[in-house]
Motif scaffolding. Structure first.
Motif, mmCIF file in Angstrom:
data_model
loop_
_atom_site.group_PDB
_atom_site.id
_atom_site.type_symbol
_atom_site.label_atom_id
_atom_site.label_comp_id
_atom_site.label_asym_id
_atom_site.label_seq_id
_atom_site.Cartn_x
_atom_site.Cartn_y
_atom_site.Cartn_z
ATOM 1 N N LYS A 182 0.710 -1.265 0.062
ATOM 2 C CA LYS A 182 -0.008 -0.021 -0.069
ATOM 3 C C LYS A 182 0.803 1.286 0.048
ATOM 4 C CE LYS A 182 -4.178 -1.917 2.390
ATOM 5 N NZ LYS A 182 -4.962 -1.564 3.537
ATOM 6 N N ARG A 183 1.867 1.459 0.705
ATOM 7 C CA ARG A 183 2.867 2.318 0.836
ATOM 8 C C ARG A 183 3.344 2.852 -0.505
ATOM 9 N NH1 ARG A 183 6.434 1.675 5.564
ATOM 10 N NH2 ARG A 183 4.544 2.594 6.542
ATOM 11 N N TYR A 184 4.064 1.772 -1.272
ATOM 12 C CA TYR A 184 4.711 2.080 -2.251
ATOM 13 C C TYR A 184 3.577 2.306 -3.446
ATOM 14 C CZ TYR A 184 9.125 1.141 -0.218
ATOM 15 O OH TYR A 184 10.262 1.397 0.582
ATOM 16 N N LEU A 185 2.601 1.557 -3.387
ATOM 17 C CA LEU A 185 1.483 1.869 -4.647
ATOM 18 C C LEU A 185 1.065 3.408 -4.604
ATOM 19 C CD1 LEU A 185 -0.665 -1.215 -4.558
ATOM 20 C CD2 LEU A 185 0.696 -0.336 -6.332
ATOM 21 N N ALA A 186 0.748 3.720 -3.081
ATOM 22 C CA ALA A 186 0.571 5.327 -2.786
ATOM 23 C C ALA A 186 1.307 6.282 -3.193
ATOM 24 C CB ALA A 186 0.235 5.535 -1.263
#
Length: 90
Positions: A19-23
């Motif tokens: 989720k962090r890297y997609l964001a």
């Protein structure tokens, strides 16, 4: 098409990192998962079955029907004129 919910089990630490890297790339997790599922669907479900599913899921209102043309109508006849013609025929 009618939608359904899908529940999967995934390691929490991996999900948090994902989720962090997609964001950071402004990519939605749900959109990516739907894209991946669609690729799996196209890869494993035969084309004839996919076509059949698409046909049965099309609402009747989406099926194109020939459009009717509207014709100009003449002005309505006066009722008294009709009666006079009928009386003349008798």
């Amino acid at each position: 098409m009618r939608q359904t919910n899908l529940t999967i089990v995934f390691e929490e630490a991996k999900l948090t990192a994902l989720k962090r890297y997609l964001a950071k790339k402004e990519i939605g997790l749900e959109d990516e998962m739907i894209s991946a599922l669609n690729k799996l669907y196209e890869k494993y479900v035969p084309a004839q079955v996919r076509e059949y599913i698409e046909e049965i899921e099309v609402p009747l209102t989406d099926i194109s029907r020939p459009k009717r043309t509207v014709r100009a109508t003449s002005a309505p006849q006066d009722e008294s004129g009709k009666e006079e013609k009928q009386n003349e025929q008798l």
